[in-house]
Design a protein around this motif. Structure first.
Motif, PDB file in Angstrom:
ATOM      1  N   UNK A 258       0.836  -1.187   0.000  1.00  0.00           N
ATOM      2  CA  UNK A 258       0.000   0.000   0.000  1.00  0.00           C
ATOM      3  C   UNK A 258       0.872   1.238   0.000  1.00  0.00           C
ATOM      4  N   UNK A 259       0.253   2.384  -0.198  1.00  0.00           N
ATOM      5  CA  UNK A 259       0.999   3.641  -0.223  1.00  0.00           C
ATOM      6  C   UNK A 259       1.643   3.921   1.127  1.00  0.00           C
ATOM      7  N   UNK A 260       2.862   4.447   1.080  1.00  0.00           N
ATOM      8  CA  UNK A 260       3.577   4.839   2.303  1.00  0.00           C
ATOM      9  C   UNK A 260       3.300   6.285   2.671  1.00  0.00           C
ATOM     10  N   UNK A 261       2.444   6.946   1.894  1.00  0.00           N
ATOM     11  CA  UNK A 261       2.037   8.335   2.177  1.00  0.00           C
ATOM     12  C   UNK A 261       3.262   9.243   2.331  1.00  0.00           C
ATOM     13  N   UNK A 262       4.210   9.098   1.428  1.00  0.00           N
ATOM     14  CA  UNK A 262       5.447   9.876   1.524  1.00  0.00           C
ATOM     15  C   UNK A 262       5.244  11.347   1.183  1.00  0.00           C
ATOM     16  N   UNK A 263       4.086  11.684   0.603  1.00  0.00           N
ATOM     17  CA  UNK A 263       3.846  13.084   0.229  1.00  0.00           C
ATOM     18  C   UNK A 263       3.105  13.862   1.307  1.00  0.00           C
ATOM     19  N   UNK A 264       2.942  13.276   2.481  1.00  0.00           N
ATOM     20  CA  UNK A 264       2.442  14.076   3.607  1.00  0.00           C
ATOM     21  C   UNK A 264       3.371  15.283   3.757  1.00  0.00           C
ATOM     22  N   UNK A 265       2.834  16.485   3.868  1.00  0.00           N
ATOM     23  CA  UNK A 265       3.688  17.688   3.923  1.00  0.00           C
ATOM     24  C   UNK A 265       4.785  17.617   4.973  1.00  0.00           C
ATOM     25  N   UNK A 266       4.489  17.012   6.107  1.00  0.00           N
ATOM     26  CA  UNK A 266       5.511  16.918   7.157  1.00  0.00           C
ATOM     27  C   UNK A 266       6.595  15.923   6.762  1.00  0.00           C
ATOM     28  N   UNK A 267       6.186  14.822   6.137  1.00  0.00           N
ATOM     29  CA  UNK A 267       7.173  13.834   5.666  1.00  0.00           C
ATOM     30  C   UNK A 267       8.057  14.449   4.590  1.00  0.00           C
ATOM     31  N   UNK A 268       7.434  15.168   3.659  1.00  0.00           N
ATOM     32  CA  UNK A 268       8.205  15.833   2.615  1.00  0.00           C
ATOM     33  C   UNK A 268       9.222  16.800   3.212  1.00  0.00           C
ATOM     34  N   UNK A 269       8.810  17.551   4.242  1.00  0.00           N
ATOM     35  CA  UNK A 269       9.719  18.505   4.879  1.00  0.00           C
ATOM     36  C   UNK A 269      10.909  17.784   5.504  1.00  0.00           C
ATOM     37  N   UNK A 270      10.642  16.638   6.124  1.00  0.00           N
ATOM     38  CA  UNK A 270      11.729  15.860   6.727  1.00  0.00           C
ATOM     39  C   UNK A 270      12.656  15.298   5.655  1.00  0.00           C
ATOM     40  N   UNK A 271      12.073  14.769   4.580  1.00  0.00           N
ATOM     41  CA  UNK A 271      12.879  14.214   3.491  1.00  0.00           C
ATOM     42  C   UNK A 271      13.755  15.287   2.857  1.00  0.00           C
ATOM     43  N   UNK A 272      13.199  16.487   2.713  1.00  0.00           N
ATOM     44  CA  UNK A 272      13.977  17.580   2.124  1.00  0.00           C
ATOM     45  C   UNK A 272      15.123  17.971   3.050  1.00  0.00           C
ATOM     46  N   UNK A 273      14.852  18.019   4.353  1.00  0.00           N
ATOM     47  CA  UNK A 273      15.899  18.389   5.310  1.00  0.00           C
ATOM     48  C   UNK A 273      17.038  17.384   5.299  1.00  0.00           C
ATOM     49  N   UNK A 274      16.701  16.115   5.225  1.00  0.00           N
ATOM     50  CA  UNK A 274      17.726  15.065   5.249  1.00  0.00           C
ATOM     51  C   UNK A 274      18.503  15.022   3.934  1.00  0.00           C
ATOM     52  N   UNK A 275      17.788  15.185   2.829  1.00  0.00           N
ATOM     53  CA  UNK A 275      18.416  15.049   1.514  1.00  0.00           C
ATOM     54  C   UNK A 275      19.110  16.310   1.030  1.00  0.00           C
ATOM     55  N   UNK A 276      18.786  17.456   1.635  1.00  0.00           N
ATOM     56  CA  UNK A 276      19.294  18.754   1.148  1.00  0.00           C
ATOM     57  C   UNK A 276      18.962  18.970  -0.324  1.00  0.00           C
ATOM     58  N   UNK A 277      17.832  18.420  -0.758  1.00  0.00           N
ATOM     59  CA  UNK A 277      17.398  18.607  -2.131  1.00  0.00           C
ATOM     60  C   UNK A 277      18.062  17.691  -3.137  1.00  0.00           C
ATOM     61  N   UNK A 278      18.801  16.674  -2.668  1.00  0.00           N
ATOM     62  CA  UNK A 278      19.459  15.711  -3.556  1.00  0.00           C
ATOM     63  C   UNK A 278      18.593  14.451  -3.639  1.00  0.00           C
ATOM     64  N   UNK A 279      18.045  14.200  -4.817  1.00  0.00           N
ATOM     65  CA  UNK A 279      17.086  13.114  -4.963  1.00  0.00           C
ATOM     66  C   UNK A 279      17.721  11.741  -4.743  1.00  0.00           C
ATOM     67  N   UNK A 280      18.998  11.625  -5.024  1.00  0.00           N
ATOM     68  CA  UNK A 280      19.682  10.364  -4.761  1.00  0.00           C
ATOM     69  C   UNK A 280      19.693  10.018  -3.282  1.00  0.00           C
ATOM     70  N   UNK A 281      19.757  11.044  -2.439  1.00  0.00           N
ATOM     71  CA  UNK A 281      19.710  10.802  -0.994  1.00  0.00           C
ATOM     72  C   UNK A 281      18.322  10.352  -0.562  1.00  0.00           C
TER      73      UNK A 281
END
Length: 332
Positions: A258-281
């Motif tokens: 099932x979907x992991x709901x990765x596009x939840x705004x808070x999840x996206x904010x965390x992913x962006x912080x960790x990745x620094x905008x690098x999609x490979x990360x």
């Protein structure tokens, strides 16, 4: 400041209740059977390729460079593609080589795009030998560089190669003497009018590629990869689209149930912080989190798995100093 000396984080992301698992076991299973099952899921995950705007632009530039090489007279040209690690350069170039090979009929006797990855402290002779290795050529290690270069040119013609991609180009910045500049050999290859070149690597390659003005004069406009910026609306849209397609692809390939709901705004904010905008990360973090989720037998990647993946991979690799899923985000 916190007692540990770190700046307090002001924007709360997820509560302790939200970070509890809702499917599967609350603990990971580390049995041989589990290891085999998880390895199969991660292998399926590793086969995912998602194109984004930077890839499309690079593909168009490489098509143009190949076109110039096929119809142009005189010296061949090159292009620079540099960026931070995990920016997606190598992934894009590998995919491009596969696409072009498939379009050409996928014949073993042809290699339209040759991709060679350099080792540290690589010499120009080792670069040429690495290209010959990719062709499967049985050259003599004792041969001088000029002889190897001639063999390489023969292979390029025999395998109908239209483009040579030199990945990790920064490792070529190795001189055996003050007068020996590896960029002179790159210029020589272009002047010999055999094949266009792609110089791909991280940002440490820039001084080497810029110091030889004659080489720079043989290069078309660069196609460098930069990190996405969350303040840029287009970048934010690209980031969200990439994450959404990744989530959908995992469901489509039955990696998750099932979907992991990765596009939840808070999840996206965390992913962006960790990745620094690098999609490979992002890919690397989701992979680490998938391992945790799969070992638990969960239906999808949950917040607890993303948090565990952050601790086990991102923090341990010094990608980020804190866990935004647990501690929140700085109010900047």
């Amino acid at each position: 400041m916190t007692r540990s000396g770190q700046k307090a984080l002001d924007i709360r992301t997820f509560s302790a209740e939200e970070l509890k698992p809702s499917t599967g076991s609350p603990v990971e299973e580390f049995s041989p059977e589990s290891a085999e099952r998880v390895a199969g899921l991660v292998d399926r995950f590793n086969g995912i390729y998602l194109q984004h705007p930077a890839h499309k632009q690079l593909f168009a530039r490489l098509d143009y460079l190949r076109g110039l090489g096929n119809v142009g007279r005189g010296p061949k040209l090159a292009i620079r593609c540099v960026g931070k690690s995990s920016a997606g350069k190598s992934t894009a170039l590998t995919q491009y080589a596969a696409i072009v090979h498939q379009r050409a009929g996928g014949r073993e006797a042809e290699r339209p795009v040759l991709m060679v990855k350099l080792d540290r402290a690589c010499t120009t002779k080792r670069l040429i030998a690495g290209c010959l290795d990719m062709y499967g050529d049985e050259y003599l290690e004792t041969s001088v560089e000029s002889t190897l270069r001639k063999r390489l040119y023969m292979c390029i013609r025999r395998f109908k190669t239209e483009l040579v991609v030199i990945d990790e180009i920064q490792h070529l910045n190795f001189r055996t003497s003050e007068r020996d500049d590896p960029t002179d050999m790159l210029k020589r290859m272009l002047d010999d009018a055999v094949v266009p070149l792609v110089f791909a690597g991280d940002e440490t390659a820039l001084p080497m590629l810029k110091r030889n003005i004659q080489l720079a004069n043989r290069m078309i406009a660069p196609c460098d990869f930069r990190p996405l910026e969350k303040e840029d609306p287009n970048d934010a849209k690209t980031f969200r689209s990439f994450v959404q397609r990744l989530d959908q692809k995992m469901v489509e390939l039955e990696i998750t149930r099932g979907s992991s709901n990765l596009t939840d705004p808070r999840t996206l904010a965390c992913l962006f912080a960790i990745s620094s905008g690098l999609l490979g990360r992002v890919i690397n973090l989701v992979r680490a989190s998938l391992e945790v989720s799969a070992r638990r037998g969960a239906d999808f990647i949950e917040l607890c798995d993303l948090s565990a993946g952050t601790r086990a991979w991102a923090i341990e690799q010094d990608i980020i100093a804190y866990n935004p899923f647990e501690r929140g985000l700085p109010d900047v």
